[in-house]
Scaffold this active site. Structure first.
Site, short mmCIF file in Angstrom:
data_model
loop_
_atom_site.label_atom_id
_atom_site.label_comp_id
_atom_site.label_asym_id
_atom_site.label_seq_id
_atom_site.Cartn_x
_atom_site.Cartn_y
_atom_site.Cartn_z
CG ASP A 1 -1.86 0.98 1.09
OD1 ASP A 1 -2.90 1.02 0.47
OD2 ASP A 1 -1.84 2.17 1.87
CD GLN A 2 3.09 5.30 -3.64
OE1 GLN A 2 2.55 5.65 -4.41
NE2 GLN A 2 4.31 4.70 -3.79
#
Length: 204
Positions: free
Chosen positions: A78-79
Site C-alpha cells: 500500500d502507498q
C-alpha cells in the site's frame, strides 16, 4: 498475469493487488505469480498517521488474500502520499489531480510505501519504505499540459514518476527506486530471502 515458471513443488506466489504498476514491477523478478484483489477497505482511521496507515493496509491486504490462498506466499502493498500532514489519495479526475499538483507545487511530499509478506506457515513480515519527493514550482499551464499527456488519475500525488511525471520533480530521495511506483522490490527480495523463498533460484 504470470512471470517465469517455478518448480511445481514450490508454493504459489500471489500478489494481493490488481494494480498494473505493481504487477509490472513484480514481473522484473521473473517469478511465476498470480494476482488476486484483496477487497480491503482503504479508509484512513481517525488520527491515523500516513506511515501507520500504509503499514496497516499492506498487512490487511496480504492477510485477506492469504485467508483464501492456503499454502501460498502472499504479497500485499500500500502507498500513502502525504504533504504537510495531508493525505493525498488517488485523484480519480482531472480537476482533483490538478488540485493535488497545485498543492504539491514547490513542496516536499512523502510517499509511504509499505509491503507485507505472508509465508505459507502464516508468518508475516511488514516494512515501510519512505520516498521524499520535491516538486518544482509548477504553473497552471504546465499542470494542464502534464495531465493531458499522462492522465495520472489513478496515482496518489497525481504524477507518474516512471513516465512524464519525472519532469515535474526537482528531487527524489529513497533507499529503493521502485518504492515510488508502488512495490519496493529491494525490501520484497529481502523478505522473501529471509523467509526461505529462493528468489534467484526460481528466476531465469
Amino acid at each position: 498475469m504470470h512471470g517465469i515458471a517455478q518448480p511445481h513443488d514450490h508454493p504459489p506466489l500471489v500478489l494481493a493487488s490488481t494494480s498494473v504498476y505493481r504487477r509490472e514491477l513484480l514481473q522484473r523478478l521473473r517469478l511465476a505469480f498470480s494476482v488476486r484483489s484483496p477487497q480491503t477497505d482503504e479508509t484512513q482511521l481517525p488520527s491515523e498517521a500516513p506511515r501507520e496507515m500504509a503499514l496497516r493496509l499492506a498487512k490487511a491486504k496480504a492477510s485477506a488474500v492469504a485467508s483464501f490462498e492456503p499454502g501460498a506466499w502472499v504479497i500485499g502493498s500500500d502507498q500513502v502520499c502525504a504533504c504537510e500532514g495531508r493525505v493525498l489519495g488517488k485523484p480519480g479526475s482531472h480537476d482533483a489531480a490538478a488540485a493535488q499538483l497545485r498543492l504539491l507545487s514547490g513542496r516536499e511530499s512523502v510517499f509511504h510505501t509499505a509491503i507485507a509478506l505472508v509465508a505459507p506457515d502464516g508468518r508475516t513480515q511488514v516494512q515501510e519504505v519512505p520516498t521524499r519527493v520535491r516538486m518544482r514550482l509548477l504553473t497552471d499551464m504546465q499542470i494542464e499540459a502534464y495531465l493531458r499527456a499522462d492522465q495520472p488519475y489513478d496515482c496518489a500525488g497525481s504524477a507518474k514518476s516512471e513516465s512524464l511525471g519525472i519532469a515535474l520533480v526537482e528531487a527524489i530521495s529513497s533507499d529503493d527506486p521502485t518504492a515510488i511506483v508502488g512495490l519496493p522490490l529491494i525490501a520484497l527480495c529481502n523478505m522473501l530471502l529471509a523467509a526461505g523463498f529462493p528468489v534467484l533460484g526460481s528466476a531465469a
